[in-house]
Design a protein around this motif. Structure first.
Motif, PDB file in Angstrom:
ATOM      1  N   ILE A   1       0.766  -1.301  -0.019  1.00 19.78           N
ATOM      2  CA  ILE A   1      -0.078   0.084  -0.085  1.00 19.78           C
ATOM      3  C   ILE A   1       0.929   1.149  -0.103  1.00 19.78           C
ATOM      4  CG2 ILE A   1      -1.520   1.383   1.371  1.00 19.78           C
ATOM      5  CD1 ILE A   1      -2.950  -1.362   2.192  1.00 19.78           C
ATOM      6  N   LEU A   2       1.921   1.381   0.921  1.00 22.05           N
ATOM      7  CA  LEU A   2       2.740   2.413   0.945  1.00 22.05           C
ATOM      8  C   LEU A   2       3.443   2.761  -0.532  1.00 22.05           C
ATOM      9  CD1 LEU A   2       4.077   2.473   4.578  1.00 22.05           C
ATOM     10  CD2 LEU A   2       2.292   3.337   3.708  1.00 22.05           C
ATOM     11  N   LEU A   3       4.149   1.552  -0.973  1.00 19.93           N
ATOM     12  CA  LEU A   3       4.934   1.669  -2.233  1.00 19.93           C
ATOM     13  C   LEU A   3       3.834   2.099  -3.385  1.00 19.93           C
ATOM     14  CD1 LEU A   3       7.124  -1.396  -2.179  1.00 19.93           C
ATOM     15  CD2 LEU A   3       7.868   0.690  -1.491  1.00 19.93           C
ATOM     16  N   THR A   4       2.740   1.742  -3.506  1.00 21.20           N
ATOM     17  CA  THR A   4       1.970   1.985  -4.585  1.00 21.20           C
ATOM     18  C   THR A   4       1.453   3.518  -4.392  1.00 21.20           C
ATOM     19  OG1 THR A   4       0.254   0.821  -3.451  1.00 21.20           O
ATOM     20  CG2 THR A   4       1.293  -0.263  -5.412  1.00 21.20           C
TER      21      THR A   4
ATOM     22  N   ALA B   1      -0.757   8.482   2.639  1.00 18.35           N
ATOM     23  CA  ALA B   1      -0.651   6.845   2.464  1.00 18.35           C
ATOM     24  C   ALA B   1      -0.834   5.887   3.828  1.00 18.35           C
ATOM     25  CB  ALA B   1       0.812   6.503   2.073  1.00 18.35           C
ATOM     26  N   GLN B   2      -0.239   6.731   4.995  1.00 19.76           N
ATOM     27  CA  GLN B   2      -0.358   6.307   6.171  1.00 19.76           C
ATOM     28  C   GLN B   2      -1.713   5.992   6.721  1.00 19.76           C
ATOM     29  OE1 GLN B   2       2.497   7.200   9.237  1.00 19.76           O
ATOM     30  NE2 GLN B   2       3.989   7.729   7.432  1.00 19.76           N
ATOM     31  N   ASP B   3      -2.473   7.057   6.246  1.00 14.09           N
ATOM     32  CA  ASP B   3      -4.290   7.065   6.682  1.00 14.09           C
ATOM     33  C   ASP B   3      -4.809   5.954   6.111  1.00 14.09           C
ATOM     34  OD1 ASP B   3      -3.765   9.367   8.410  1.00 14.09           O
ATOM     35  OD2 ASP B   3      -4.546  10.874   6.669  1.00 14.09           O
ATOM     36  N   ILE B   4      -4.470   5.683   4.519  1.00 17.30           N
ATOM     37  CA  ILE B   4      -4.983   4.862   3.802  1.00 17.30           C
ATOM     38  C   ILE B   4      -4.556   3.249   4.460  1.00 17.30           C
ATOM     39  CG2 ILE B   4      -4.894   3.843   1.585  1.00 17.30           C
ATOM     40  CD1 ILE B   4      -4.164   6.491   0.525  1.00 17.30           C
ATOM     41  N   LEU B   5      -3.461   3.187   4.869  1.00 15.34           N
ATOM     42  CA  LEU B   5      -2.763   2.037   5.517  1.00 15.34           C
ATOM     43  C   LEU B   5      -3.786   1.767   6.894  1.00 15.34           C
ATOM     44  CD1 LEU B   5      -1.486  -0.464   6.128  1.00 15.34           C
ATOM     45  CD2 LEU B   5       0.715   1.088   6.575  1.00 15.34           C
ATOM     46  N   ARG B   6      -3.869   2.589   7.774  1.00 19.29           N
ATOM     47  CA  ARG B   6      -4.575   2.592   8.846  1.00 19.29           C
ATOM     48  C   ARG B   6      -6.114   2.173   8.377  1.00 19.29           C
ATOM     49  NH1 ARG B   6      -1.947   4.291  13.431  1.00 19.29           N
ATOM     50  NH2 ARG B   6      -0.024   5.331  12.926  1.00 19.29           N
TER      51      ARG B   6
ATOM     52  N   GLU C   1       2.141  -0.336  15.388  1.00 15.84           N
ATOM     53  CA  GLU C   1       3.124  -1.285  15.012  1.00 15.84           C
ATOM     54  C   GLU C   1       3.142  -1.624  13.744  1.00 15.84           C
ATOM     55  OE1 GLU C   1       3.952  -5.065  17.597  1.00 15.84           O
ATOM     56  OE2 GLU C   1       3.199  -6.015  15.516  1.00 15.84           O
ATOM     57  N   ILE C   2       2.175  -1.933  13.131  1.00 14.30           N
ATOM     58  CA  ILE C   2       2.291  -2.361  11.452  1.00 14.30           C
ATOM     59  C   ILE C   2       2.650  -1.095  10.605  1.00 14.30           C
ATOM     60  CG2 ILE C   2       0.742  -3.224   9.774  1.00 14.30           C
ATOM     61  CD1 ILE C   2       1.146  -5.303  11.356  1.00 14.30           C
ATOM     62  N   VAL C   3       2.001   0.103  11.018  1.00 12.02           N
ATOM     63  CA  VAL C   3       2.362   1.044  10.039  1.00 12.02           C
ATOM     64  C   VAL C   3       3.816   1.548  10.214  1.00 12.02           C
ATOM     65  CG1 VAL C   3       2.310   3.876  10.114  1.00 12.02           C
ATOM     66  CG2 VAL C   3       0.322   2.147  10.263  1.00 12.02           C
ATOM     67  N   ASN C   4       4.358   1.446  11.427  1.00 12.11           N
ATOM     68  CA  ASN C   4       5.947   1.847  11.674  1.00 12.11           C
ATOM     69  C   ASN C   4       6.727   0.674  10.880  1.00 12.11           C
ATOM     70  OD1 ASN C   4       5.427   3.954  13.252  1.00 12.11           O
ATOM     71  ND2 ASN C   4       5.387   2.682  15.201  1.00 12.11           N
ATOM     72  N   PHE C   5       6.425  -0.728  10.962  1.00 11.86           N
ATOM     73  CA  PHE C   5       7.125  -1.445  10.385  1.00 11.86           C
ATOM     74  C   PHE C   5       6.873  -1.219   8.938  1.00 11.86           C
ATOM     75  CE2 PHE C   5       6.630  -5.080   7.216  1.00 11.86           C
ATOM     76  CZ  PHE C   5       7.998  -5.849   7.659  1.00 11.86           C
TER      77      PHE C   5
END
Length: 457
Positions: free
Chosen positions: A140-143, A154-159, A427-431
């Motif tokens: 998700i972050l790469l795309t 991108a981090q909001d989308i990941l959350r 934890e997942i976002v930081n990773f």
């Protein structure tokens, strides 16, 4: 023996947790070159031109590189500390294994439902549930970055993806709803709904016209193109001889009459995907339900090796589960994680090489992440992706085969994260932020090596 999987898994995870972690994101050029060479070299003698295509594809972007290097991801999972949200019950569940945005798509299941779901299970294996989440999170972050979105967006989308996963797992807890859950045009919006409708509008006749033609005898055969190449007489004979074991691999209650599987033509399929380039992939034309030329079926026959996930947790899935036949492993995983699975899915062995077979469906369309051009479009789509991953995990637990997964994964995940959702998401976002940076370093190292003519396979 299988009832001890969870205990063994927990011990393995404890070992991983206390292993010496890899340093934070940093260039590691020599290591990356060596990993790519060691993984791809075994296939250099069979399809070197496909490996050349793979290397070229991986130069295009960090995400393209990420797609082609699941083995590097799991090499890192073997040494990086694991999640604080994994216990013995959640350390050995069915993983799709290569979760990224282009292993999802629109499709039609065997009950004629048009759905959004997972499309590829080549790397499926047992492992901690967070590994599927981590791999998708990095994707998700790469795309998102490739599509021009900011890091904060991108981090909001990941959350949102993680919220959707956790909420759906909580919905499934204490019910059997996962067994009938599906994402259709009636409960989706935006890009995902459009994808489902696009897939449903496809037709068998258009698929056949794209890949086949009628010869002078009015028999349907494959076209010959740069991507569809004839096979030698010996290869044709070997594959034809393996059809009986493929048919036998299909459960008797899903099996058609023998005439359905009559082999009409074969082509070597080149250029498909990224990660599997270098492995054999064939298209097989079979008779289908009648002698008419317009209802023939195309089977995709893919060479399968050991799962990349097994690099991180070797032996966690006992070979007895799948008879030491990697095509069988993929078949089992597909049935575990999908509802109303393709009745043509099965496996066989040709010249000691294991294969998985399934229908090349007219009604499957790959997810196109380049359409996610705004934060709102991306947020919306990733909500559905979170639900798909939750469904994969929940449906493949004891609901599928309690001898493999003896627990309710939806209950266990919900309980372990309950009251700590914010910490879990952090934890997942930081990773993912750190690992996406590592992928960018690794991609740069790879491109430099590629441009310098370093031997990579």
């Amino acid at each position: 023996m299988l009832k001890y999987i969870s205990a063994i898994a927990f011990i393995l995870i404890l070992i991983l947790v206390f292993a010496s972690p890899v340093q934070a994101a940093t260039p590691r050029s020599t290591w990356v070159e060596n990993e790519i060479y060691q993984y791809n070299h075994p296939f250099a003698s069979q399809l070197p031109q496909e490996l050349a295509t793979k290397m070229q594809k991986m130069t295009v972007s960090p995400f393209a590189f990420y797609r082609g290097t699941a083995h590097i991801f799991y090499r890192d999972m073997h040494t990086l500390p694991n999640s604080g949200f994994v216990n013995s019950s959640t350390s050995a569940i069915w993983l799709e294994g290569d979760m990224h945005l282009q292993n999802l798509g629109g499709m039609r299941d065997s009950n004629d439902n048009n759905v959004f779901d997972t499309t590829d299970f080549d790397e499926a294996y047992l492992g901690p549930y967070v590994w599927d989440l981590r791999r998708m999170a990095v994707s998700i972050l790469l795309t998102a970055k490739e599509n021009g979105l900011s890091s904060s967006d991108a981090q909001d989308i990941l959350r949102n993806f993680l919220d959707a996963y956790l909420n759906k797992m909580s919905d499934f807890k204490g019910t059997n709803d996962e067994l009938s859950y599906r994402l259709e045009s009636s409960n989706t919006n935006g890009v995902v709904k459009d994808l489902i409708q696009k897939a449903s509008n496809n037709s068998r006749s258009s698929l056949l016209s794209n890949y086949t033609q009628l010869n002078k005898s009015n028999n349907r055969v494959f076209q010959t193109t740069s991507e569809l190449q004839p096979v030698s007489n010996s290869t044709y004979s070997d594959i034809a001889g393996a059809m009986s074991s493929y048919i036998t691999s299909i459960p008797s209650n899903k099996r058609y009459n023998d005439s359905y599987y009559t082999l009409k033509d074969i082509r070597l399929k080149l250029g498909s995907g990224t990660g599997n380039l270098g492995k054999y992939r064939y298209y097989l034309l079979i008779e289908g339900p009648s002698l008419a030329a317009d209802d023939d079926r195309i089977l995709e026959m893919k060479q399968e090796g050991s799962s990349a996930v097994a690099i991180a947790v070797p032996g966690l899935l006992p070979t007895s589960v799948y008879g030491n036949q990697e095509g069988s492993r993929v078949t089992i995983a597909m049935k575990a994680m999908l509802s109303n699975t393709d009745p043509l899915v099965g496996y066989t062995t040709v010249s000691s090489i294991t294969f998985m077979l399934h229908e090349k469906s007219p009604y499957q369309v790959d997810f196109d992440y380049t359409l996610l051009t705004t934060k709102s479009k991306f947020m919306d789509a990733m909500g559905y992706v979170g639900k798909v991953v939750a469904k994969n995990h929940a449906i493949s637990d004891k609901d599928y085969d309690a001898a493999i997964i003896p627990v309710s994964v939806d209950k266990e995940v919900t309980d372990i994260v309950s009251g700590n959702k914010a910490a879990f998401k952090d934890e997942i976002v930081n990773f993912a932020v750190d690992y996406a940076t590592q992928v960018e370093y690794d991609h740069r190292s790879f491109v430099d090596a590629y441009n310098q003519g370093v031997t990579l396979y």
